[in-house]
Design a protein around this motif. Structure first.
Motif, PDB file in Angstrom:
ATOM      1  N   ILE A  41      22.105 110.264  75.140  1.00  0.00           N
ATOM      2  CA  ILE A  41      21.414 111.027  76.188  1.00  0.00           C
ATOM      3  C   ILE A  41      21.804 112.507  76.105  1.00  0.00           C
ATOM      4  CG2 ILE A  41      21.248 111.382  78.687  1.00  0.00           C
ATOM      5  CD1 ILE A  41      21.546 108.283  78.939  1.00  0.00           C
ATOM      6  N   MET A  42      23.081 112.784  75.888  1.00  0.00           N
ATOM      7  CA  MET A  42      23.538 114.171  75.805  1.00  0.00           C
ATOM      8  C   MET A  42      23.035 114.862  74.543  1.00  0.00           C
ATOM      9  SD  MET A  42      24.951 115.046  78.543  1.00  0.00           S
ATOM     10  CE  MET A  42      23.910 113.942  79.476  1.00  0.00           C
ATOM     11  N   LEU A  43      22.935 114.126  73.442  1.00  0.00           N
ATOM     12  CA  LEU A  43      22.336 114.706  72.231  1.00  0.00           C
ATOM     13  C   LEU A  43      20.875 115.063  72.485  1.00  0.00           C
ATOM     14  CD1 LEU A  43      23.848 112.528  69.365  1.00  0.00           C
ATOM     15  CD2 LEU A  43      24.196 114.982  69.743  1.00  0.00           C
ATOM     16  N   ALA A  44      20.175 114.176  73.180  1.00  0.00           N
ATOM     17  CA  ALA A  44      18.783 114.457  73.533  1.00  0.00           C
ATOM     18  C   ALA A  44      18.688 115.658  74.480  1.00  0.00           C
ATOM     19  CB  ALA A  44      18.139 113.225  74.166  1.00  0.00           C
ATOM     20  N   ALA A  45      19.615 115.746  75.429  1.00  0.00           N
ATOM     21  CA  ALA A  45      19.635 116.885  76.349  1.00  0.00           C
ATOM     22  C   ALA A  45      19.870 118.186  75.585  1.00  0.00           C
ATOM     23  CB  ALA A  45      20.710 116.697  77.417  1.00  0.00           C
ATOM     24  N   ALA A  46      20.833 118.171  74.672  1.00  0.00           N
ATOM     25  CA  ALA A  46      21.112 119.371  73.871  1.00  0.00           C
ATOM     26  C   ALA A  46      19.872 119.772  73.074  1.00  0.00           C
ATOM     27  CB  ALA A  46      22.300 119.130  72.947  1.00  0.00           C
ATOM     28  N   ILE A  85      25.608 126.393  83.220  1.00  0.00           N
ATOM     29  CA  ILE A  85      26.547 125.275  83.303  1.00  0.00           C
ATOM     30  C   ILE A  85      26.673 124.702  84.711  1.00  0.00           C
ATOM     31  CG2 ILE A  85      29.003 124.659  83.065  1.00  0.00           C
ATOM     32  CD1 ILE A  85      29.088 126.655  80.694  1.00  0.00           C
ATOM     33  N   VAL A  86      26.775 125.538  85.717  1.00  0.00           N
ATOM     34  CA  VAL A  86      27.061 125.075  87.083  1.00  0.00           C
ATOM     35  C   VAL A  86      26.052 124.031  87.594  1.00  0.00           C
ATOM     36  CG1 VAL A  86      27.240 125.809  89.501  1.00  0.00           C
ATOM     37  CG2 VAL A  86      28.476 127.049  87.705  1.00  0.00           C
ATOM     38  N   PRO A  87      24.741 124.226  87.404  1.00  0.00           N
ATOM     39  CA  PRO A  87      23.820 123.176  87.879  1.00  0.00           C
ATOM     40  C   PRO A  87      24.054 121.825  87.194  1.00  0.00           C
ATOM     41  CG  PRO A  87      22.620 125.190  87.409  1.00  0.00           C
ATOM     42  CD  PRO A  87      24.015 125.382  86.896  1.00  0.00           C
ATOM     43  N   LEU A  88      24.433 121.860  85.923  1.00  0.00           N
ATOM     44  CA  LEU A  88      24.695 120.614  85.204  1.00  0.00           C
ATOM     45  C   LEU A  88      25.979 119.955  85.686  1.00  0.00           C
ATOM     46  CD1 LEU A  88      23.664 121.883  81.675  1.00  0.00           C
ATOM     47  CD2 LEU A  88      22.351 120.384  83.189  1.00  0.00           C
ATOM     48  N   TYR A 121      22.111 128.240  75.900  1.00  0.00           N
ATOM     49  CA  TYR A 121      23.234 128.053  74.978  1.00  0.00           C
ATOM     50  C   TYR A 121      24.401 127.406  75.733  1.00  0.00           C
ATOM     51  CZ  TYR A 121      27.338 129.326  72.171  1.00  0.00           C
ATOM     52  OH  TYR A 121      28.513 129.292  71.464  1.00  0.00           O
ATOM     53  N   ALA A 122      24.650 127.896  76.936  1.00  0.00           N
ATOM     54  CA  ALA A 122      25.720 127.326  77.755  1.00  0.00           C
ATOM     55  C   ALA A 122      25.411 125.876  78.119  1.00  0.00           C
ATOM     56  CB  ALA A 122      25.920 128.161  79.023  1.00  0.00           C
ATOM     57  N   SER A 123      24.150 125.592  78.414  1.00  0.00           N
ATOM     58  CA  SER A 123      23.750 124.221  78.722  1.00  0.00           C
ATOM     59  C   SER A 123      23.948 123.309  77.511  1.00  0.00           C
ATOM     60  CB  SER A 123      22.285 124.183  79.169  1.00  0.00           C
ATOM     61  OG  SER A 123      22.100 124.930  80.346  1.00  0.00           O
TER      62      SER A 123
END
Length: 124
Positions: A6-11, A110-113, A40-42
């Motif tokens: 899921i995180m790879l897909a998010a990236a 980053i903060v919203p994530l 980039y931060a996300s």
């Protein structure tokens, strides 16, 4: 394993969003620059989750923000610019030139994530 996928897909989604904005926003505009920095931060946040999927939300955010700020400050040395001259990968990972405004945009990405991760973590 599921969270890593899921995180790879998010990236990948953050990267696609950044490239799409870059394709339509005027080159050098604040929209192109700021969105690219925040995304980039996300991507960095998602990368930390891939590497450490069980880490607490604030820890993930702190690591991602430390990396982003560290990479930005490293640009003051000129080393990333030199490496980026010969490497697209270095340019994408390290950037080329310090921009103090980027220091503000990293937490925006980053903060919203972190908040979403915290909310999801608490609901489980």
């Amino acid at each position: 394993m599921r969270i890593r996928l899921i995180m790879l897909a998010a990236a990948a989604g953050f990267l696609v969003a950044a490239l799409a904005i870059r394709a339509v926003a005027p080159l050098g505009s604040w929209v192109e620059q700021s969105s690219g920095t925040a995304l980039y931060a996300s991507m960095t946040w998602a990368g930390v989750r891939v590497l450490a999927p069980r880490l607490a939300p604030l820890a993930v955010g702190a690591i991602a923000l430390t990396w982003c700020w560290g990479a930005e400050l490293f640009q003051l040395t000129g080393i990333p610019a030199a490496l980026s001259a010969d490497s697209l990968l270095a340019r994408l990972v390290l950037g080329t030139a310090f921009d103090p405004i980027d220091m503000i945009w990293y937490p925006i990405g980053i903060v919203p994530l972190v908040a979403l991760h915290h909310w999801k973590h608490r609901s489980q």
